[in-house]
Scaffold this motif. Structure first.
Motif, PDB file in Angstrom:
ATOM      1  N   ASN A 243       0.275  -1.380  -0.218  1.00 14.09           N
ATOM      2  CA  ASN A 243       0.434  -0.315  -0.118  1.00 14.09           C
ATOM      3  C   ASN A 243       0.886   1.552   0.234  1.00 14.09           C
ATOM      4  OD1 ASN A 243      -2.558   1.807   1.132  1.00 14.09           O
ATOM      5  ND2 ASN A 243      -3.848  -0.585   0.690  1.00 14.09           N
ATOM      6  N   VAL A 244       1.857   1.573   1.225  1.00 15.97           N
ATOM      7  CA  VAL A 244       2.348   2.564   0.887  1.00 15.97           C
ATOM      8  C   VAL A 244       3.282   2.966  -0.514  1.00 15.97           C
ATOM      9  CG1 VAL A 244       5.027   3.425   2.088  1.00 15.97           C
ATOM     10  CG2 VAL A 244       3.046   1.632   3.560  1.00 15.97           C
ATOM     11  N   PHE A 245       4.440   1.672  -1.105  1.00 18.57           N
ATOM     12  CA  PHE A 245       4.994   1.849  -2.407  1.00 18.57           C
ATOM     13  C   PHE A 245       3.547   1.970  -3.514  1.00 18.57           C
ATOM     14  CE2 PHE A 245       8.398  -0.780  -0.200  1.00 18.57           C
ATOM     15  CZ  PHE A 245       9.279   0.442   0.088  1.00 18.57           C
ATOM     16  N   ALA A 246       2.648   2.082  -3.024  1.00 18.82           N
ATOM     17  CA  ALA A 246       1.514   2.208  -4.376  1.00 18.82           C
ATOM     18  C   ALA A 246       1.862   3.682  -4.307  1.00 18.82           C
ATOM     19  CB  ALA A 246       0.618   1.345  -4.622  1.00 18.82           C
ATOM     20  N   ILE A 247       0.964   4.690  -3.079  1.00 19.18           N
ATOM     21  CA  ILE A 247       1.305   6.004  -2.183  1.00 19.18           C
ATOM     22  C   ILE A 247       2.189   6.484  -3.008  1.00 19.18           C
ATOM     23  CG2 ILE A 247       0.220   7.600  -0.796  1.00 19.18           C
ATOM     24  CD1 ILE A 247      -1.725   5.939  -1.893  1.00 19.18           C
ATOM     25  N   LEU A 248       3.415   6.322  -2.695  1.00 17.07           N
ATOM     26  CA  LEU A 248       4.961   7.022  -3.152  1.00 17.07           C
ATOM     27  C   LEU A 248       5.195   7.777  -4.525  1.00 17.07           C
ATOM     28  CD1 LEU A 248       7.069   5.221  -0.723  1.00 17.07           C
ATOM     29  CD2 LEU A 248       6.062   7.678  -0.701  1.00 17.07           C
ATOM     30  N   GLY A 249       4.247   6.564  -5.604  1.00 19.51           N
ATOM     31  CA  GLY A 249       3.847   7.156  -6.626  1.00 19.51           C
ATOM     32  C   GLY A 249       2.879   7.813  -7.067  1.00 19.51           C
TER      33      GLY A 249
END
Length: 337
Positions: A243-249
């Protein structure tokens, strides 16, 4: 659960360094309009960072270990991460279209949009982490929560299907109405400031209103997307990291896709089908556990099909029409605004 103290520590360090680099780049560049080239480069960087992380996780869990059991665990967890990451990325497309609507409605200058999204992403990371841990706790204590999540996703998928292609009405949005009633809002922007002084009175700028609404939008979308990833895995570490890596981009993806929303006008139908698929998978979890690779393949197939059909079938009309500068909607009787 795969999250050991070492893995959690390295993940936190990984994210902190990535955000630090992003903040440094944002401050060095200053307020400016993001080009397609810049957005594409940053999108590739964030995707590469995500796959570097999952590659490290695969290796750490025993992906190259001679023990076939450890290799199987590493492969399964890595596949869960990739599937969750893809689902979150796909569902984030709807966020992007809503962000575009907000920026258009409030006539946010292109130079300020990057800062607004950065603040929104930081808020999203904190709020989603809280919601994920609460969801994981509920699932671990009450198994029937999975059925609630599954039914909710099916309902949301049906609702999204019927709402696809309809023009959003931001003017009747209850959050915006509440903000107008309870906050003093300046009629004009003051650079990238969130507050300003007008005739000796401290007021919030329209940019602050956009930041608040983006935070509210992300919470609403998180209510859809977080149950979706719990249908793929209940491993809290995988749920949070993907979830975090999807949001970071998300910010880079916004500037990359903002100009393409008209071309992929059928994508909302595809996202609705993905939610229906994942919700059904969650409802059947105690009857038949659908393999993660099937979920990944179906998600890719649905999204690819709707994108291709969007290019082949011309849109009937824009889903986001009309730019309404904030000051234009001021009501003469609302003196507090």
């Amino acid at each position: 659960m795969t999250g050991t103290p070492l893995m959690w520590s390295l993940f936190a360090t990984f994210v902190f360094v990535a955000l630090l680099v992003d903040f440094f780049a944002l401050r060095k560049q200053g307020a400016h309009q993001v080009t397609i080239r810049e957005a594409a480069i940053w999108s590739l960087i964030w995707v590469a960072v995500s796959f570097i992380f999952v590659g490290w996780m695969w290796w750490h869990l025993g992906g190259m270990n001679p023990d076939p059991a450890l290799r199987a665990v590493a492969n399964d967890k890595s596949l869960e991460f990739i599937t969750g990451y893809l689902v979150e990325k796909a569902l984030a497309v709807d966020n992007i279209f809503v962000f575009l609507m907000l920026f258009t409605y409030f006539a946010v200058p292109a130079d300020y949009q990057k800062r607004v999204l950065m603040i929104g992403i930081l808020g999203a990371l904190v709020l989603r982490a809280i919601m994920i841990f609460v969801g994981a706790w509920a699932i671990s204590r009450f198994h029937w929560t999975l059925y609630v999540f599954g039914a909710f996703l099916v309902f949301t998928g049906i609702k999204m299907w019927w709402a696809a292609g309809q023009e959003p009405d931001l003017e009747s949005n209850p959050a915006l109405k509440w903000i107008r009633r309870h906050m003093r809002i300046a009629p004009n922007y003051d650079g990238e400031r969130l507050t300003t002084v007008v005739e000796g009175v401290r007021m919030a700028t329209p940019l602050a209103v956009v930041v608040i609404l983006i935070g509210i939008v992300d919470v609403i979308f998180a209510v859809d997307s977080i149950p979706a990833i719990f249908a793929i895995t209940t491993d809290t570490f995988i749920v949070l990291t993907s979830n975090v890596f999807a949001i970071l981009g998300l910010r880079a993806m916004y500037f990359l896709l903002a100009g393409m929303h008209e071309r992929f006008h059928l994508l909302s139908y595809g996202l609705a089908l993905v939610l229906l698929l994942i919700g059904t998978k969650m409802l059947l979890i105690d009857v038949y556990k659908i393999p993660v690779v099937w979920s990944l393949g179906a998600t890719l197939g649905i999204l690819a099909a709707t994108m291709i059909l969007s290019l082949l079938i011309p849109p009937k009309g824009s889903a986001h029409r009309g730019a309404y500068p904030f000051a234009r909607k001021r009501e003469a009787g609302d003196k507090r605004e």
